[in-house]
Scaffold this motif. Structure first.
Motif, PDB file in Angstrom:
ATOM      1  N   GLY A   1      -1.978   7.364  -5.811  1.00 33.70           N
ATOM      2  CA  GLY A   1      -0.797   7.848  -5.124  1.00 33.70           C
ATOM      3  C   GLY A   1      -1.031   8.146  -3.663  1.00 33.70           C
ATOM      4  N   SER A   2      -2.093   7.597  -3.048  1.00 39.41           N
ATOM      5  CA  SER A   2      -2.409   7.878  -1.651  1.00 39.41           C
ATOM      6  C   SER A   2      -1.526   7.058  -0.723  1.00 39.41           C
ATOM      7  CB  SER A   2      -3.883   7.565  -1.354  1.00 39.41           C
ATOM      8  OG  SER A   2      -4.721   8.477  -2.003  1.00 39.41           O
ATOM      9  N   THR A   3      -1.036   7.694   0.337  1.00 32.75           N
ATOM     10  CA  THR A   3      -0.266   6.995   1.357  1.00 32.75           C
ATOM     11  C   THR A   3      -1.209   6.326   2.352  1.00 32.75           C
ATOM     12  OG1 THR A   3      -0.223   8.914   2.827  1.00 32.75           O
ATOM     13  CG2 THR A   3       1.528   8.766   1.162  1.00 32.75           C
TER      14      THR A   3
ATOM     15  N   ARG B   1       6.825  11.431  -4.487  1.00 34.28           N
ATOM     16  CA  ARG B   1       7.221  10.438  -5.492  1.00 34.28           C
ATOM     17  C   ARG B   1       6.015   9.616  -5.930  1.00 34.28           C
ATOM     18  NH1 ARG B   1      12.769   7.589  -3.250  1.00 34.28           N
ATOM     19  NH2 ARG B   1      13.925   9.484  -2.721  1.00 34.28           N
ATOM     20  N   GLY B   2       5.217   9.201  -4.949  1.00 39.66           N
ATOM     21  CA  GLY B   2       4.027   8.420  -5.267  1.00 39.66           C
ATOM     22  C   GLY B   2       3.040   9.207  -6.096  1.00 39.66           C
ATOM     23  N   ILE B   3       2.878  10.484  -5.760  1.00 38.51           N
ATOM     24  CA  ILE B   3       1.965  11.353  -6.510  1.00 38.51           C
ATOM     25  C   ILE B   3       2.470  11.518  -7.945  1.00 38.51           C
ATOM     26  CG2 ILE B   3       1.062  13.703  -6.710  1.00 38.51           C
ATOM     27  CD1 ILE B   3       1.064  13.811  -3.649  1.00 38.51           C
TER      28      ILE B   3
ATOM     29  N   GLU C   1       0.795  -1.228   0.000  1.00 34.98           N
ATOM     30  CA  GLU C   1       0.000   0.000   0.000  1.00 34.98           C
ATOM     31  C   GLU C   1       0.831   1.284   0.000  1.00 34.98           C
ATOM     32  OE1 GLU C   1      -3.170   0.365  -0.343  1.00 34.98           O
ATOM     33  OE2 GLU C   1      -3.848  -1.708  -0.156  1.00 34.98           O
ATOM     34  N   ASP C   2       2.014   1.243   0.640  1.00 41.87           N
ATOM     35  CA  ASP C   2       2.760   2.493   0.819  1.00 41.87           C
ATOM     36  C   ASP C   2       4.196   2.150   1.226  1.00 41.87           C
ATOM     37  OD1 ASP C   2       3.659   5.038   1.378  1.00 41.87           O
ATOM     38  OD2 ASP C   2       2.312   5.388   3.070  1.00 41.87           O
ATOM     39  N   ASN C   3       5.024   1.792   0.244  1.00 46.38           N
ATOM     40  CA  ASN C   3       6.365   1.293   0.569  1.00 46.38           C
ATOM     41  C   ASN C   3       7.278   2.343   1.193  1.00 46.38           C
ATOM     42  OD1 ASN C   3       8.265   2.427  -1.731  1.00 46.38           O
ATOM     43  ND2 ASN C   3       6.378   1.806  -2.732  1.00 46.38           N
ATOM     44  N   ARG C   4       6.931   3.627   1.077  1.00 41.00           N
ATOM     45  CA  ARG C   4       7.746   4.691   1.685  1.00 41.00           C
ATOM     46  C   ARG C   4       7.079   5.250   2.949  1.00 41.00           C
ATOM     47  NH1 ARG C   4      11.139   8.071  -0.187  1.00 41.00           N
ATOM     48  NH2 ARG C   4       9.688   9.830  -0.079  1.00 41.00           N
ATOM     49  N   PHE C   5       6.216   4.460   3.556  1.00 48.81           N
ATOM     50  CA  PHE C   5       5.449   4.896   4.722  1.00 48.81           C
ATOM     51  C   PHE C   5       6.341   5.463   5.825  1.00 48.81           C
ATOM     52  CE2 PHE C   5       3.691   3.620   8.943  1.00 48.81           C
ATOM     53  CZ  PHE C   5       2.651   4.541   8.998  1.00 48.81           C
ATOM     54  N   TYR C   6       7.456   4.816   6.094  1.00 47.20           N
ATOM     55  CA  TYR C   6       8.316   5.246   7.204  1.00 47.20           C
ATOM     56  C   TYR C   6       9.232   6.415   6.828  1.00 47.20           C
ATOM     57  CZ  TYR C   6       6.752   0.973   9.497  1.00 47.20           C
ATOM     58  OH  TYR C   6       5.975  -0.004  10.068  1.00 47.20           O
ATOM     59  N   ASP C   7       9.194   6.848   5.582  1.00 47.15           N
ATOM     60  CA  ASP C   7      10.080   7.921   5.121  1.00 47.15           C
ATOM     61  C   ASP C   7       9.363   9.232   4.822  1.00 47.15           C
ATOM     62  OD1 ASP C   7      12.324   6.203   5.196  1.00 47.15           O
ATOM     63  OD2 ASP C   7      11.730   5.348   3.265  1.00 47.15           O
TER      64      ASP C   7
ATOM     65  N   VAL D   1      -5.119  15.500   1.953  1.00 51.74           N
ATOM     66  CA  VAL D   1      -3.696  15.813   2.066  1.00 51.74           C
ATOM     67  C   VAL D   1      -3.387  16.533   3.370  1.00 51.74           C
ATOM     68  CG1 VAL D   1      -1.848  17.249   1.116  1.00 51.74           C
ATOM     69  CG2 VAL D   1      -3.223  15.810  -0.405  1.00 51.74           C
ATOM     70  N   PHE D   2      -4.185  17.565   3.683  1.00 50.37           N
ATOM     71  CA  PHE D   2      -3.896  18.339   4.885  1.00 50.37           C
ATOM     72  C   PHE D   2      -4.222  17.575   6.162  1.00 50.37           C
ATOM     73  CE2 PHE D   2      -3.653  21.813   1.875  1.00 50.37           C
ATOM     74  CZ  PHE D   2      -2.599  22.550   2.397  1.00 50.37           C
ATOM     75  N   LEU D   3      -5.251  16.744   6.134  1.00 55.97           N
ATOM     76  CA  LEU D   3      -5.528  15.892   7.282  1.00 55.97           C
ATOM     77  C   LEU D   3      -4.385  14.901   7.496  1.00 55.97           C
ATOM     78  CD1 LEU D   3      -9.344  15.191   6.877  1.00 55.97           C
ATOM     79  CD2 LEU D   3      -8.253  16.228   8.866  1.00 55.97           C
ATOM     80  N   ALA D   4      -3.837  14.377   6.406  1.00 57.07           N
ATOM     81  CA  ALA D   4      -2.706  13.454   6.512  1.00 57.07           C
ATOM     82  C   ALA D   4      -1.498  14.140   7.140  1.00 57.07           C
ATOM     83  CB  ALA D   4      -2.345  12.909   5.132  1.00 57.07           C
ATOM     84  N   LEU D   5      -1.239  15.364   6.733  1.00 59.27           N
ATOM     85  CA  LEU D   5      -0.124  16.118   7.315  1.00 59.27           C
ATOM     86  C   LEU D   5      -0.336  16.349   8.807  1.00 59.27           C
ATOM     87  CD1 LEU D   5       0.461  18.744   4.477  1.00 59.27           C
ATOM     88  CD2 LEU D   5       1.879  16.754   5.015  1.00 59.27           C
TER      89      LEU D   5
END
Length: 303
Positions: free
Chosen positions: A136-138, A117-119, A104-110, A162-166
């Motif tokens: 491209g959603s994390t 990049r995903g976007i 689902e999100d291979n760069r989750f920890y980064d 996006v802003f909720l994720a941040l």
């Protein structure tokens, strides 16, 4: 002499044409960026005004959905009660955590909640396919969408996401976000969260799942009705193989273990025949429910 003169005039004019084309391209890019920045600004204001300081408590209450026939008579109720049993992250096998991150999100920890990049990959894939095939959603964005927002595919909703994720990334650790996500997502068959899914499909607690079962579960949320092994075992097996390949790709498994796991069979829980008796037009209600979930998402139907 005249031909040489004509060629020299053409050579002088061609750079001007190229320059004009570049200016048009730059102007187009500038307009797109301006529109995006304006939208992001509006989305920031909207998201800021419509969310609480403690996002974990800001979840909409569930409500049932009603099914009517063509004459307007109610024939079924899709209950809002959720089959959900929250668990702590340390109860979730590492293989299941890794499987979700890999697929689902291979760069989750980064990343910081949003992955440029995903976007960029999603935009490129969508442009090449001339359709919105990738989002491209994390994991953090998916949590924000599933817990706090609607399933509408609009620019406004995407900006809010996006802003909720941040904000989630600012307020919680990666482990806390992953725990919230694993307890939030829908796995089909009325099961929300990894514990309910483990009980529904394998009749065991999530902490007792094997690698084979973890890979299967991690593949279901992409399309819960289609990839449910109780609905479509072949598709679920193919999806399981994809999850295992992703785990190998990002270093969570060696290829030999993955190939061996691909051939392992699943000991699935058989559905209770009594639970299938849903009264009038039960098959039609199941069909309608699946169509609604595919179009609007599980939360819109069950909550």
């Amino acid at each position: 002499m005249e031909k040489r003169s004509q060629r020299s005039h053409q050579q002088q004019r061609s750079p001007k044409k190229g320059s004009a084309a570049k200016h048009k391209t730059l102007l187009g890019i500038a307009i797109v960026l301006l529109v995006m920045l304006t939208g992001i600004g509006c989305g920031f204001l909207t998201a800021s005004m419509n969310t609480k300081s403690d996002l974990a408590d800001d979840i909409r209450p569930p409500a049932s959905s009603l099914v009517y026939d063509s004459n307007g008579n109610e024939i079924a109720t899709i209950h809002a009660a959720e089959n959900r049993m929250p668990v702590k992250l340390d109860q979730v096998p590492k293989n299941l955590q890794d499987a979700f991150v890999a697929v689902e999100d291979n760069r989750f920890y980064d990343h910081i909640g949003v992955d440029p990049r995903g976007i960029a990959r999603a935009i490129w894939a969508n442009l090449r396919g001339r359709t919105v095939s990738e989002g491209g959603s994390t994991i953090t964005q998916q949590l924000a969408k599933n817990a706090y927002l609607t399933q509408d595919r609009t620019l406004k909703r995407k900006i809010q996401e996006v802003f909720l994720a941040l904000r989630l990334e600012h307020q919680y650790t990666k482990s806390e976000i992953l725990e919230l996500y694993l307890n939030q997502i829908y796995f089909g068959q009325g099961a929300y969260g990894v514990q309910a899914a483990a009980r529904t499909y394998f009749g065991k607690d999530v902490e007792d799942l094997t690698l084979n079962e973890c890979a299967m579960l991690a593949g279901i949320p992409k399309s819960p009705n289609y990839y449910s092994p109780l609905n479509n075992l072949q598709a679920a097996q193919e999806r399981k193989s994809t999850v295992l390949d992703q785990m190998v790709k990002y270093g969570y498994l060696d290829s030999a273990t993955a190939e061996k796991t691909k051939t392992e069979k699943l000991d699935l829980v058989k559905p209770d025949p009594k639970s299938e008796d849903k009264g009038e037009a039960s098959y039609f209600v199941d069909y309608v429910t699946q169509k609604l979930i595919d179009k609007y998402g599980a939360d819109a139907v069950y909550k």
